[in-house]
Design a protein around this motif. Sequence first.
Motif, PDB file in Angstrom:
ATOM      1  N   ALA A 136       0.845  -1.197   0.000  1.00  0.00           N
ATOM      2  CA  ALA A 136       0.000   0.000   0.000  1.00  0.00           C
ATOM      3  C   ALA A 136       0.875   1.239   0.000  1.00  0.00           C
ATOM      4  CB  ALA A 136      -0.923  -0.015   1.211  1.00  0.00           C
ATOM      5  N   ILE A 153       1.643   5.501  -2.107  1.00  0.00           N
ATOM      6  CA  ILE A 153       1.474   6.712  -1.312  1.00  0.00           C
ATOM      7  C   ILE A 153       2.154   7.873  -2.036  1.00  0.00           C
ATOM      8  CG2 ILE A 153       2.054   7.833   0.888  1.00  0.00           C
ATOM      9  CD1 ILE A 153       0.045   5.735   1.417  1.00  0.00           C
ATOM     10  N   ASP A 177      -6.300  -3.111   1.138  1.00  0.00           N
ATOM     11  CA  ASP A 177      -5.549  -1.915   1.527  1.00  0.00           C
ATOM     12  C   ASP A 177      -5.030  -1.175   0.294  1.00  0.00           C
ATOM     13  OD1 ASP A 177      -4.508  -0.063   3.325  1.00  0.00           O
ATOM     14  OD2 ASP A 177      -2.662  -1.197   3.630  1.00  0.00           O
ATOM     15  N   ASN A 187      -6.351   2.559  -0.887  1.00  0.00           N
ATOM     16  CA  ASN A 187      -5.365   3.632  -1.056  1.00  0.00           C
ATOM     17  C   ASN A 187      -5.378   4.172  -2.484  1.00  0.00           C
ATOM     18  OD1 ASN A 187      -3.431   4.350   1.259  1.00  0.00           O
ATOM     19  ND2 ASN A 187      -3.731   2.150   1.489  1.00  0.00           N
ATOM     20  N   ASP A 227      -8.569   6.245  -2.995  1.00  0.00           N
ATOM     21  CA  ASP A 227      -8.420   7.526  -2.293  1.00  0.00           C
ATOM     22  C   ASP A 227      -7.519   8.479  -3.071  1.00  0.00           C
ATOM     23  OD1 ASP A 227     -10.046   6.676  -0.255  1.00  0.00           O
ATOM     24  OD2 ASP A 227      -8.420   6.314   1.175  1.00  0.00           O
ATOM     25  N   ARG A 228      -6.417   7.959  -3.604  1.00  0.00           N
ATOM     26  CA  ARG A 228      -5.487   8.784  -4.389  1.00  0.00           C
ATOM     27  C   ARG A 228      -6.167   9.326  -5.638  1.00  0.00           C
ATOM     28  NH1 ARG A 228      -2.526  10.012  -1.264  1.00  0.00           N
ATOM     29  NH2 ARG A 228      -1.255   8.680  -0.041  1.00  0.00           N
TER      30      ARG A 228
END
Length: 176
Positions: A56, A60, A96, A100, A103-104
């Motif tokens: 995950a 990021i 996960d 992520n 969301d990004r």
Amino acid sequence: VSLNRDKAKKQGFDELYTTIENCAWFKENLPHDTKRRGELYFPGKNILVEPTITSASGIISSNLLGCVIDEADFLPKYAKSKQSFNMDGSYDLADDIYKNAVDRQISRYASERGNPAKLIIASSARYPTSFTNRLISQFETEGRIGKDVLVKRMPLWEAKPEGTFSKETFPVEIGD
């Protein structure tokens, strides 16, 4: 995103690289920096395409206009993990990474006109409660299939090119 960097590179990225390298449209309209190895960088649009390992944290702070999570149902799931945000302590790496990535994509690209970002999850379901089956059930409940979600399911013998398997068939008995 794949099980390991070599698989990510060999199974998806190398094919994409070769396709773009041999495509006249890209050569004329969106050339990539040929000096950069192991990634595709398009300086005219500041776009970077790279294979990523399974974690995950690997996504990021990334602007994920497009993301492929390969072999999602083969990613580890732990009954107890310090990484868990679940009440029972379980941790599902595919879930996960998916959350992520979504969301990004939403935080960077969604607007009143929609979201141009694409997320592809490629895997064969291993069992009825697998990540892909749970996600498909969620999308069905939300009424998203056919709107902003496309689901393709097919047996391996239909996905492979004709001639890969024998045309010979035989009966199989299932059950008690």
